[in-house]
Write a protein that holds these residues in place. Structure first.
Motif, mmCIF file in Angstrom:
data_model
loop_
_atom_site.group_PDB
_atom_site.id
_atom_site.type_symbol
_atom_site.label_atom_id
_atom_site.label_comp_id
_atom_site.label_asym_id
_atom_site.label_seq_id
_atom_site.Cartn_x
_atom_site.Cartn_y
_atom_site.Cartn_z
ATOM 1 N N ILE A 194 32.376 45.579 36.991
ATOM 2 C CA ILE A 194 30.942 45.236 37.022
ATOM 3 C C ILE A 194 30.647 44.257 38.164
ATOM 4 C CG2 ILE A 194 29.043 44.144 35.721
ATOM 5 C CD1 ILE A 194 30.429 45.128 33.161
ATOM 6 N N ILE A 195 31.574 43.362 38.419
ATOM 7 C CA ILE A 195 31.294 42.318 39.424
ATOM 8 C C ILE A 195 32.265 42.307 40.604
ATOM 9 C CG2 ILE A 195 30.073 40.750 37.840
ATOM 10 C CD1 ILE A 195 32.664 39.189 37.485
ATOM 11 N N LYS A 230 40.634 36.520 45.166
ATOM 12 C CA LYS A 230 41.883 36.200 44.482
ATOM 13 C C LYS A 230 42.915 37.236 44.882
ATOM 14 C CE LYS A 230 41.002 33.782 40.135
ATOM 15 N NZ LYS A 230 41.091 33.894 38.676
ATOM 16 N N TYR A 239 46.686 38.874 43.921
ATOM 17 C CA TYR A 239 47.791 38.985 42.969
ATOM 18 C C TYR A 239 48.890 39.803 43.633
ATOM 19 C CZ TYR A 239 44.184 37.625 39.642
ATOM 20 O OH TYR A 239 43.173 36.962 39.007
ATOM 21 N N THR A 259 30.018 26.491 48.610
ATOM 22 C CA THR A 259 30.375 25.068 48.682
ATOM 23 C C THR A 259 31.342 24.817 49.839
ATOM 24 O OG1 THR A 259 30.120 24.951 46.286
ATOM 25 C CG2 THR A 259 31.276 23.129 47.326
ATOM 26 N N PRO A 286 29.540 30.715 44.303
ATOM 27 C CA PRO A 286 29.285 29.281 44.479
ATOM 28 C C PRO A 286 30.428 28.557 45.170
ATOM 29 C CG PRO A 286 29.442 29.863 42.131
ATOM 30 C CD PRO A 286 29.480 31.141 42.897
ATOM 31 N N LYS A 320 41.834 48.525 34.554
ATOM 32 C CA LYS A 320 41.905 48.155 33.137
ATOM 33 C C LYS A 320 41.793 46.657 32.895
ATOM 34 C CE LYS A 320 44.364 52.083 31.223
ATOM 35 N NZ LYS A 320 45.646 52.564 30.711
ATOM 36 N N ILE A 321 42.290 45.848 33.795
ATOM 37 C CA ILE A 321 42.273 44.404 33.508
ATOM 38 C C ILE A 321 42.143 43.495 34.715
ATOM 39 C CG2 ILE A 321 44.817 44.361 33.305
ATOM 40 C CD1 ILE A 321 44.431 42.070 31.218
ATOM 41 N N ILE A 322 42.808 43.799 35.812
ATOM 42 C CA ILE A 322 42.885 42.779 36.872
ATOM 43 C C ILE A 322 41.527 42.521 37.505
ATOM 44 C CG2 ILE A 322 44.017 42.127 39.049
ATOM 45 C CD1 ILE A 322 46.425 43.766 38.129
ATOM 46 N N ALA A 323 40.726 43.585 37.675
ATOM 47 C CA ALA A 323 39.362 43.415 38.184
ATOM 48 C C ALA A 323 38.367 43.695 37.067
ATOM 49 C CB ALA A 323 39.112 44.365 39.348
ATOM 50 N N ASN A 324 37.164 43.174 37.211
ATOM 51 C CA ASN A 324 36.064 43.572 36.328
ATOM 52 C C ASN A 324 35.119 44.409 37.187
ATOM 53 O OD1 ASN A 324 33.686 43.850 34.901
ATOM 54 N ND2 ASN A 324 33.777 41.807 34.001
ATOM 55 N N MET A 335 26.642 39.277 44.640
ATOM 56 C CA MET A 335 27.020 38.346 43.571
ATOM 57 C C MET A 335 27.049 36.931 44.138
ATOM 58 S SD MET A 335 27.688 39.915 40.719
ATOM 59 C CE MET A 335 28.420 38.507 39.886
ATOM 60 N N LEU A 336 26.642 35.969 43.323
ATOM 61 C CA LEU A 336 26.739 34.572 43.735
ATOM 62 C C LEU A 336 28.210 34.196 43.881
ATOM 63 C CD1 LEU A 336 24.204 32.854 41.321
ATOM 64 C CD2 LEU A 336 23.946 33.129 43.789
#
Lengths: 82, 231
Positions: free
Chosen positions: A71-72, A41, A43, A22, A18, A65-69, A15-16
């Protein structure tokens, strides 16, 4: 028992990132050569639970369910008694 | 016919969409606060752009898990058209109603500009008023519009003609230079396999009156209304 969980969310490889790229470039401007800089990140979650296993399972559910996605992101959970 | 425009805390294109539907098109539309748990009286739903919940966690992540999403899933399962614009697309992807995810732009900056898009399929309730391959102009305004899906999903989207629009140059050619956010294969909008839920990073409501510089966007709303009238 009170448990303290630290959840770290990172982008999957490929995954990019950025922000990481930088920061890597800024480090180079300061004279630091790095192989790679990635952002993540974190938590912190405190929860009551009867056992560490159950607490870990609950936090894992929260990540899915929510904290991670999924897919990415990849995520890791570190758990200790608070 | 009545169309719902969903408002979350932080939605900010809701009134623009309402203006286009009501004032420009004369369609009955109503703003619906996210606490509403029954959308049965509506024939279609639009999730407008904005910064729901301050983009906390990830763009669209919190809104995708509010109770109104159950009603939106019900509407979608009934075959009624659902359109997510910008943050609405992010919300639909986060909710699982659409494939993939919208990651941070390749160059991590908020980009607000006109884009040329190529209509990849007219076989959707939102693009039927276009010609296949037509080049249209609709602006974008986002920082998380970098469409990502794994290769199996991407293949499926292509095979089933689920890519609705791609970023192109004014002659209709795909290139890296005209990809504003790093999206895979310049994808700007996709539709679900059942072909009634669309996600668009471009804002059709901002290209719906000649005074705005383009009327290409309104054709998407006209397509949607036409679909509802015939179903």
């Amino acid at each position: 028992m009170l448990y303290h969980a630290e959840v770290t969310i990172e982008l999957k490889s490929g995954m990019l990132d950025p922000e990481g790229t930088t920061i890597k470039r800024a480090l180079e401007h300061l004279g630091y050569q790095t192989k790679k800089v990635s952002t993540a990140k974190k938590y912190t979650i405190q929860l009551d639970s009867n056992s560490a296993d159950i607490a870990r399972q609950k936090v894992d559910e929260m990540c899915q369910k929510i904290i991670a996605n999924p897919i990415i992101h990849n995520y890791t959970i570190e758990l200790r008694e608070a | 016919m009545k169309i719902a425009i969903v408002q979350f805390g932080g939605s900010n294109c809701d009134l623009d969409v309402l203006h286009v539907l009501k004032d420009v098109m004369g369609i009955d539309a109503e703003l619906v606060w996210y606490k509403e748990n029954n959308l049965d009286r509506f024939d279609g739903v639009i999730i407008p752009g904005g910064f729901s919940y301050g983009d906390y966690l990830r763009a669209g992540a919190i809104a995708a898990r509010t109770p109104i999403m159950d009603s939106i899933k019900k509407i979608a399962n009934e075959g009624k058209p659902v359109m997510g614009i910008c943050n609405g697309f992010q919300i639909l992807a986060e909710s699982g109603l659409l494939d993939g995810a919208l990651a941070t732009n390749r160059y991590p900056k908020f980009r607000c500009e006109w884009t040329h898009l190529r209509v990849e399929t007219t076989n959707t309730p939102f693009t039927s008023k276009f010609k296949k391959g037509e080049i249209i102009q609709i602006p974008i305004a986002h920082m998380e519009g970098n469409f990502y899906a794994d290769s199996i999903t991407l293949d499926k989207l292509n095979e089933n003609e689920q890519v609705a629009v791609r970023y192109v140059d004014k002659n209709g050619h795909l290139s890296n230079d005209v990809n504003p956010n790093g999206s895979q294969e310049n994808i700007a909008g996709i539709i679900n396999a059942e072909r009634n839920v669309i996600g668009l990073m471009p804002h059709p409501e901002r290209a719906s009156e000649s005074i705005l510089g383009s009327e290409d966007g309104i054709k998407m709303f006209h397509s949607m209304v036409d679909y509802i009238s015939h179903n």
